[in-house]
Design a protein around this motif. Structure first.
Motif, PDB file in Angstrom:
ATOM      1  N   LEU A 249      -3.379 -13.600 -23.843  1.00  0.00           N
ATOM      2  CA  LEU A 249      -3.216 -13.343 -22.414  1.00  0.00           C
ATOM      3  C   LEU A 249      -3.011 -14.651 -21.659  1.00  0.00           C
ATOM      4  CD1 LEU A 249      -3.257 -11.435 -19.968  1.00  0.00           C
ATOM      5  CD2 LEU A 249      -5.757 -11.619 -19.963  1.00  0.00           C
ATOM      6  N   VAL A 250      -3.643 -15.732 -22.123  1.00  0.00           N
ATOM      7  CA  VAL A 250      -3.460 -17.037 -21.488  1.00  0.00           C
ATOM      8  C   VAL A 250      -1.981 -17.429 -21.520  1.00  0.00           C
ATOM      9  CG1 VAL A 250      -4.021 -19.500 -21.621  1.00  0.00           C
ATOM     10  CG2 VAL A 250      -5.798 -17.792 -22.072  1.00  0.00           C
TER      11      VAL A 250
ATOM     12  N   ALA B 170     -12.460 -11.692 -18.621  1.00  0.00           N
ATOM     13  CA  ALA B 170     -13.848 -11.923 -18.213  1.00  0.00           C
ATOM     14  C   ALA B 170     -14.783 -12.074 -19.408  1.00  0.00           C
ATOM     15  CB  ALA B 170     -14.319 -10.788 -17.313  1.00  0.00           C
ATOM     16  N   GLN B 171     -14.502 -11.316 -20.492  1.00  0.00           N
ATOM     17  CA  GLN B 171     -15.383 -11.336 -21.654  1.00  0.00           C
ATOM     18  C   GLN B 171     -14.821 -12.158 -22.810  1.00  0.00           C
ATOM     19  OE1 GLN B 171     -16.210  -7.237 -22.629  1.00  0.00           O
ATOM     20  NE2 GLN B 171     -16.887  -6.745 -20.555  1.00  0.00           N
ATOM     21  N   GLY B 172     -13.619 -12.708 -22.639  1.00  0.00           N
ATOM     22  CA  GLY B 172     -13.037 -13.559 -23.677  1.00  0.00           C
ATOM     23  C   GLY B 172     -12.771 -12.839 -24.978  1.00  0.00           C
TER      24      GLY B 172
ATOM     25  N   ASP C 136     -19.674 -17.278 -28.844  1.00  0.00           N
ATOM     26  CA  ASP C 136     -18.399 -17.794 -29.308  1.00  0.00           C
ATOM     27  C   ASP C 136     -17.268 -17.491 -28.329  1.00  0.00           C
ATOM     28  OD1 ASP C 136     -19.602 -18.734 -31.553  1.00  0.00           O
ATOM     29  OD2 ASP C 136     -19.154 -16.976 -32.761  1.00  0.00           O
ATOM     30  N   PHE C 137     -17.302 -16.328 -27.692  1.00  0.00           N
ATOM     31  CA  PHE C 137     -16.222 -15.911 -26.818  1.00  0.00           C
ATOM     32  C   PHE C 137     -16.592 -16.191 -25.363  1.00  0.00           C
ATOM     33  CE2 PHE C 137     -15.689 -12.927 -30.483  1.00  0.00           C
ATOM     34  CZ  PHE C 137     -14.548 -13.547 -30.974  1.00  0.00           C
ATOM     35  N   ALA C 138     -15.999 -17.225 -24.810  1.00  0.00           N
ATOM     36  CA  ALA C 138     -16.205 -17.554 -23.403  1.00  0.00           C
ATOM     37  C   ALA C 138     -15.084 -16.941 -22.588  1.00  0.00           C
ATOM     38  CB  ALA C 138     -16.224 -19.071 -23.237  1.00  0.00           C
ATOM     39  N   PRO C 139     -15.296 -16.751 -21.278  1.00  0.00           N
ATOM     40  CA  PRO C 139     -14.220 -16.198 -20.434  1.00  0.00           C
ATOM     41  C   PRO C 139     -12.939 -17.020 -20.573  1.00  0.00           C
ATOM     42  CG  PRO C 139     -16.288 -16.258 -19.228  1.00  0.00           C
ATOM     43  CD  PRO C 139     -16.532 -16.979 -20.520  1.00  0.00           C
TER      44      PRO C 139
END
Length: 331
Positions: A266-267, A291-293, A224-227
């Motif tokens: 953060l985005v 990196a780990q989303g 579920d968690f992409a970078p």
């Protein structure tokens, strides 16, 4: 100084309003990040870990309400653990209702249901030795709680001089101190002249797993968690360019004006930084967040402002550092 590795940070999840436990133990690499006497002199990255066994323990995914966390505080205090509490804010030259911003207080005592009144109190200390007292606190030096509950005053025998020590209710404590620092080490051990620090810790390690066989990744295998996708490209029309560095050390300054942001994407933070080069000198964050989303409620980053900051220097620059800094530099 205990030299104990059992150092924990208890933080408030701004999304759920509950508290989770973390430490400087890198879960992915199964090792501790570097520690130093000052947190500013070492890597400040943290990872979720299991709660200390004293106080009931709990898994790394466990989040606690204020009431349940208070009961752990009482247990930790009874076991002579070192406890600190941190306030929000960007500068300790400012305060919120008397409580110093961006500052760490010591937790000296925790008392539950004093004299059967249902009142829970925490004794805290400003390490400056004076000031930093909550305005209009129920049980501060001039608090009305002492007159309303004379039995509590008799039981606690509070000191009414300005020495940095004062009592707050459980509710007041959690309102002003969103972060708790715990040294899970019984300080009475230091009274034993034969005590030897074995540098052991209570962090639970994961069993090593065999390397999986390579396979073609299917769509359903993607987690579920992409970078995170961060826009770090410099604006070609701007006189500034963005310089990225990865590091494991510290950031030092002659003087600094900064702001810590928690629970905001953060985005969005990087985009805000990119769009305002005249305002922001730099932004830095834990590399693993991108990196780990990580989920947004765990995002934390720091803005460093152009105004009020002088002579910034990044220490411990590394190709695969645990932290990342983006800086605006004139072309």
């Amino acid at each position: 100084q205990t030299w104990s590795r059992n150092q924990y940070t208890i933080s408030k999840n701004p999304k759920s309003g509950q508290y989770f436990c973390s430490a400087r133990f890198n879960i992915s690499e199964q090792k501790w990040s570097e520690h130093s006497n000052s947190p500013h002199d070492s890597d400040q990255s943290v990872w979720k870990v299991n709660w200390p066994k004293v106080g009931g323990g709990g898994s790394a995914d466990l989040e606690l309400t204020q009431d349940k966390l208070f009961h752990k505080l009482v247990a930790w205090n009874d076991n002579n653990y070192l406890i600190g509490a941190g306030t929000d804010g960007s500068s300790d030259k400012e305060s919120t209702n008397g409580v110093v911003d961006n500052h760490a207080y010591s937790v000296i005592d925790c008392q539950h249901n004093i004299c059967g009144t249902g009142i829970d109190l925490i004794l805290i200390r400003n390490p400056w030795g004076e000031g930093g007292e909550l305005d209009n606190g129920q049980f501060t030096r001039c608090g009305k709680g002492w007159e309303r509950y004379p039995e509590i005053r008799k039981e606690l025998n509070p000191v009414m001089e300005d020495n940095g020590l004062y009592w707050v209710t459980k509710e007041e404590f959690f309102q002003y101190f969103p972060t708790i620092y715990l040294g899970a080490f019984n300080m009475t051990k230091l009274e034993d002249k034969n005590y030897v620090n074995d540098l052991k810790d209570d962090i639970e390690r994961r069993a090593k797993k065999p390397k999986p066989r390579k396979k073609v990744v299917q769509e359903e295998d993607i987690e579920d968690f992409a970078p995170l996708v961060l826009n770090k490209e410099s604006d070609p029309s701007s006189p500034y360019k963005i310089v990225e560095q990865s590091y494991n050390g510290n950031i030092s300054f002659a003087k600094v004006n900064k702001q810590v942001i928690k629970g905001t994407s953060l985005v969005e933070g990087v985009q805000e930084f990119r769009n305002n080069p005249e305002k922001y000198l730099a932004i830095h964050y834990q590399t693993a967040i991108a990196a780990q989303g990580w989920p947004v409620e765990m995002h934390q980053f720091t803005y460093i402002y152009q105004e009020g900051t002088k002579d910034i220097e990044v220490e411990g620059v590394s190709k695969n550092g645990n932290r990342t800094i983006l800086m605006h530099v004139l072309r």
